[in-house]
Design a protein around this motif. Structure first.
Motif, PDB file in Angstrom:
ATOM      1  N   PRO A  42      -2.506  13.983   3.300  1.00 45.54           N
ATOM      2  CA  PRO A  42      -2.251  12.764   1.711  1.00 45.54           C
ATOM      3  C   PRO A  42      -2.269  11.524   1.668  1.00 45.54           C
ATOM      4  CG  PRO A  42      -0.330  14.312   2.535  1.00 45.54           C
ATOM      5  CD  PRO A  42      -1.228  14.590   4.214  1.00 45.54           C
ATOM      6  N   CYS A  43      -1.687  10.910   2.338  1.00 48.66           N
ATOM      7  CA  CYS A  43      -2.283   9.380   2.871  1.00 48.66           C
ATOM      8  C   CYS A  43      -3.935   9.450   2.998  1.00 48.66           C
ATOM      9  CB  CYS A  43      -1.617   8.875   3.457  1.00 48.66           C
ATOM     10  SG  CYS A  43       0.380   8.280   3.621  1.00 48.66           S
ATOM     11  N   ASN A  85       3.766   9.274  -2.467  1.00 50.47           N
ATOM     12  CA  ASN A  85       3.589   7.829  -2.655  1.00 50.47           C
ATOM     13  C   ASN A  85       2.760   7.690  -1.967  1.00 50.47           C
ATOM     14  OD1 ASN A  85       5.631   8.313  -4.832  1.00 50.47           O
ATOM     15  ND2 ASN A  85       7.014   6.428  -3.791  1.00 50.47           N
ATOM     16  N   ALA A  86       1.550   7.694  -1.117  1.00 45.29           N
ATOM     17  CA  ALA A  86      -0.141   7.448  -0.079  1.00 45.29           C
ATOM     18  C   ALA A  86      -0.222   6.946  -1.516  1.00 45.29           C
ATOM     19  CB  ALA A  86      -0.024   8.768  -0.304  1.00 45.29           C
ATOM     20  N   GLU A  97       5.450   1.858  -0.370  1.00 49.43           N
ATOM     21  CA  GLU A  97       3.926   3.265  -1.028  1.00 49.43           C
ATOM     22  C   GLU A  97       3.598   2.235  -1.705  1.00 49.43           C
ATOM     23  OE1 GLU A  97       7.957   5.148  -2.506  1.00 49.43           O
ATOM     24  OE2 GLU A  97       8.516   5.825   0.380  1.00 49.43           O
ATOM     25  N   ASP A  98       2.466   3.179  -2.561  1.00 48.89           N
ATOM     26  CA  ASP A  98       1.402   2.986  -3.389  1.00 48.89           C
ATOM     27  C   ASP A  98       0.380   2.102  -3.215  1.00 48.89           C
ATOM     28  OD1 ASP A  98       2.312   5.338  -4.813  1.00 48.89           O
ATOM     29  OD2 ASP A  98       4.249   4.320  -5.491  1.00 48.89           O
ATOM     30  N   GLY A 120       9.887  -0.004  -0.373  1.00 54.37           N
ATOM     31  CA  GLY A 120       8.854   1.032  -1.574  1.00 54.37           C
ATOM     32  C   GLY A 120       8.240   0.966  -2.761  1.00 54.37           C
ATOM     33  N   SER A 121       7.702   1.665  -3.466  1.00 51.75           N
ATOM     34  CA  SER A 121       6.993   2.015  -4.367  1.00 51.75           C
ATOM     35  C   SER A 121       6.083   0.521  -4.379  1.00 51.75           C
ATOM     36  CB  SER A 121       6.756   2.542  -5.486  1.00 51.75           C
ATOM     37  OG  SER A 121       5.422   2.519  -6.105  1.00 51.75           O
ATOM     38  N   ARG A 122       4.790  -0.589  -4.548  1.00 50.17           N
ATOM     39  CA  ARG A 122       4.347  -1.118  -4.790  1.00 50.17           C
ATOM     40  C   ARG A 122       3.685  -0.513  -6.214  1.00 50.17           C
ATOM     41  NH1 ARG A 122       5.598  -5.423  -1.962  1.00 50.17           N
ATOM     42  NH2 ARG A 122       3.128  -6.775  -2.820  1.00 50.17           N
ATOM     43  N   ILE A 123       3.745   0.411  -7.177  1.00 53.50           N
ATOM     44  CA  ILE A 123       3.518   0.247  -8.452  1.00 53.50           C
ATOM     45  C   ILE A 123       4.596   0.422  -9.417  1.00 53.50           C
ATOM     46  CG2 ILE A 123       1.274   0.575  -8.281  1.00 53.50           C
ATOM     47  CD1 ILE A 123       1.900   3.905  -8.892  1.00 53.50           C
TER      48      ILE A 123
END
Length: 152
Positions: A42-43, A85-86, A97-98, A120-123
């Motif tokens: 996935p990544c 969140n890859a 992530e992201d 966490g998520s960068r978006i």
């Protein structure tokens, strides 16, 4: 005597197998910042190779290496469990992530300068929500008895 020697030999082999299989067991010292980049499917499909390249470029070390100042260790690892969140990387206990290339450089530079980047998520998506937004459970749930016949 033979039983004891065989038991000890099997215990050593078992310990070595466990220690080399799981990425949380480090057989050598790691730097202050242990950077682990997930490169499983996935990544990889979301460009984990870019994360590896950006880390190598920024840190000046290759995979499996520790910087001369002992500040950084860069590792390629199997699934870290944030597939939705890859691409992602883990630095010590924090997940990032992201990721885009500029995110990788920003995170590493922040740590180098003594700042703690927000994990966490960068978006800024919440947990593992779809990147395009929610597709189900978009309205409040109905109350008890919903859909039950009137005569019951």
């Amino acid at each position: 005597k033979q039983w004891y020697q065989r038991s000890v030999r099997e215990a050593v082999v078992s310990t070595q197998s466990t220690g080399t299989f799981y990425t949380m067991f480090n057989r050598n010292p790691v730097g202050k910042y242990h950077v682990q980049v997930c490169t499983t499917t996935p990544c990889m499909l979301r460009d984990s190779d870019m994360v590896v390249r950006a880390c190598k470029e920024n840190l000046g070390i290759g995979l499996g290496e520790t910087s001369k100042d002992k500040m950084w260790t860069l590792m390629e690892v199997e699934c870290l469990g944030a597939c939705v969140n890859a691409p992602m990387m883990q630095i010590n206990d924090a997940y990032y992530e992201d990721l885009k290339e500029e995110d990788v450089h920003e995170i590493l530079n922040d740590l180098r300068e003594g700042r703690q980047p927000k994990p966490g998520s960068r978006i800024d998506r919440f947990a593992s929500e779809p990147i395009t937004g929610l597709t189900s459970l978009t309205s409040p749930p109905t109350g008890p008895g919903f859909g039950v016949r009137e005569d019951l």
